[in-house]
Design a protein around this motif. Structure first.
Motif, short mmCIF file in Angstrom:
data_model
loop_
_atom_site.label_atom_id
_atom_site.label_comp_id
_atom_site.label_asym_id
_atom_site.label_seq_id
_atom_site.Cartn_x
_atom_site.Cartn_y
_atom_site.Cartn_z
N LEU A 1 -1.88 -7.52 -8.35
CA LEU A 1 -0.99 -8.26 -9.14
C LEU A 1 -0.11 -8.47 -9.26
CD1 LEU A 1 -2.51 -5.31 -11.45
CD2 LEU A 1 -3.82 -7.19 -10.56
N THR A 2 -0.21 -9.56 -10.06
CA THR A 2 1.03 -10.37 -10.05
C THR A 2 2.34 -9.81 -11.25
OG1 THR A 2 1.19 -11.88 -8.69
CG2 THR A 2 3.00 -12.40 -10.19
N ASP A 3 3.41 -8.78 -10.67
CA ASP A 3 4.32 -8.87 -12.36
C ASP A 3 5.36 -9.92 -12.72
OD1 ASP A 3 2.64 -7.24 -12.62
OD2 ASP A 3 4.24 -5.25 -11.80
N ARG A 4 4.51 -10.73 -13.41
CA ARG A 4 6.07 -11.92 -13.71
C ARG A 4 7.42 -12.04 -13.33
NH1 ARG A 4 3.64 -17.14 -13.39
NH2 ARG A 4 1.63 -15.80 -14.09
N GLY A 5 8.11 -12.13 -12.63
CA GLY A 5 9.40 -12.31 -12.85
C GLY A 5 9.76 -11.40 -11.79
N ALA B 1 0.77 -1.49 -0.25
CA ALA B 1 -0.27 0.21 -0.22
C ALA B 1 0.51 1.28 -0.28
CB ALA B 1 -1.64 0.49 1.34
N ARG B 2 1.60 1.17 0.65
CA ARG B 2 2.86 2.52 1.17
C ARG B 2 3.63 2.49 -0.81
NH1 ARG B 2 7.01 1.48 4.52
NH2 ARG B 2 6.19 -0.56 5.07
N HIS B 3 3.49 1.60 -2.01
CA HIS B 3 3.85 1.88 -2.85
C HIS B 3 3.00 1.11 -4.03
CE1 HIS B 3 7.33 0.70 -0.50
NE2 HIS B 3 7.98 1.33 -1.12
N CYS B 4 1.55 1.64 -3.63
CA CYS B 4 0.74 1.64 -4.12
C CYS B 4 1.17 1.78 -6.01
CB CYS B 4 -0.11 2.64 -3.91
SG CYS B 4 -2.39 1.95 -5.24
N ASN B 5 0.33 1.59 -6.97
CA ASN B 5 0.59 1.27 -8.20
C ASN B 5 2.31 0.98 -8.83
OD1 ASN B 5 -1.81 1.83 -8.84
ND2 ASN B 5 -1.52 3.83 -8.32
N GLN B 6 2.67 0.36 -7.93
CA GLN B 6 4.52 0.16 -8.04
C GLN B 6 4.54 -1.15 -8.14
OE1 GLN B 6 7.12 3.03 -6.16
NE2 GLN B 6 6.26 4.73 -6.65
N THR B 7 5.40 -1.84 -8.75
CA THR B 7 5.79 -3.15 -8.22
C THR B 7 7.51 -2.87 -7.35
OG1 THR B 7 5.94 -3.35 -10.90
CG2 THR B 7 6.97 -4.55 -9.87
N LEU C 1 0.04 -3.32 -5.76
CA LEU C 1 -1.09 -2.92 -5.41
C LEU C 1 -1.88 -1.81 -5.87
CD1 LEU C 1 -3.41 -4.38 -3.67
CD2 LEU C 1 -2.45 -2.16 -1.28
N ILE C 2 -2.57 -2.02 -6.01
CA ILE C 2 -3.71 -1.30 -7.32
C ILE C 2 -5.01 -0.64 -6.93
CG2 ILE C 2 -2.54 -1.51 -9.59
CD1 ILE C 2 -5.14 -2.41 -10.47
N PRO C 3 -5.47 0.43 -7.47
CA PRO C 3 -6.87 0.40 -6.91
C PRO C 3 -8.04 -0.30 -7.26
CG PRO C 3 -5.92 2.74 -7.46
CD PRO C 3 -4.82 1.53 -8.05
N ASP C 4 -8.85 -0.71 -6.67
CA ASP C 4 -10.02 -1.31 -7.28
C ASP C 4 -11.54 -0.33 -8.49
OD1 ASP C 4 -11.15 -0.04 -5.33
OD2 ASP C 4 -11.79 -2.40 -4.86
N HIS C 5 -10.66 0.49 -7.68
CA HIS C 5 -11.62 1.37 -9.32
C HIS C 5 -10.56 2.81 -9.35
CE1 HIS C 5 -12.93 2.25 -4.96
NE2 HIS C 5 -13.17 3.69 -5.69
#
Length: 191
Positions: free
Chosen positions: A172-176, A123-129, A181-185
């Motif tokens: 979400l999994t960013d394979r490899g 959550a502290r790195h939302c939208n970042q892998t 974690l992303i917002p649901d909307h």
């Protein structure tokens, strides 16, 4: 190295101690050494600048904050960087960092301590892998991939808790690479 001999005393006055990365949560670095501070990716970076131009350059280079002020000002800014937000809201997910609880669509999530720690970090790195190596370090104190599926098990349990009762996927999994974690909307579009 920062050439401010009174800075450690100013930090102690606000309840902080100056330590060197990688153990630091806040890296206090000279503005010209900003690239070296990236050796500790989880640290917040406070650049100590000599003038306003150096402050701007440090902020443009990715520092979380920069100051050319007094040691007292620098210490107060470091304390502010360390203060975690009491709550994080991402879409329908609400995380209370004081009680260490999470709710989605108002429904409490039943999480084990490591699952909560995983959720908080993502959550502290939302939208970042967030890289698997960083997760192994933060959750288990390992500086290497142990070759087990222990991380995948915690991710799976967290994903199940988040998606219970048909919730949209947020983890979400960013394979490899790692997990994100992303917002649901999506956020509303300004008119």
């Amino acid at each position: 190295m920062i050439e401010r001999p009174t800075l450690p005393a100013a930090l102690r006055a606000v309840g902080l101690t100056l330590v060197a990365p990688p153990a630091a949560t806040v890296a206090i670095v000279a503005a010209r050494a900003l690239a070296d501070a990236r050796a500790c990716p989880a640290a917040r970076i406070l650049a100590v600048a000599t003038n306003e131009s150096d402050e701007r350059a440090a902020l443009l280079a990715g520092a979380d904050d920069a100051s050319s002020g007094s040691d007292t000002t620098i210490a107060l800014r470091a304390r502010r960087l360390l203060a975690p937000a009491a709550a994080i809201t991402i879409g329908s997910l609400h995380i209370d960092r004081i009680t260490r609880t999470a709710r989605r669509n108002g429904r409490p999530l039943s999480l084990l301590p490591r699952e909560y720690a995983l959720l908080d970090l993502l959550a502290r790195h939302c939208n970042q892998t967030v890289a698997r190596a960083q997760l192994h370090q933060a959750l288990f104190g390992l500086r290497f991939d142990p070759g087990t599926n222990v991380l995948a098990v915690h991710v799976s349990r967290l994903r199940a808790a988040l998606e219970r009762e048909g919730g949209a996927p947020m983890l979400l999994t960013d394979r490899g690479r790692g997990y994100r974690l992303i917002p649901d909307h999506p956020p509303p579009v300004p008119r």
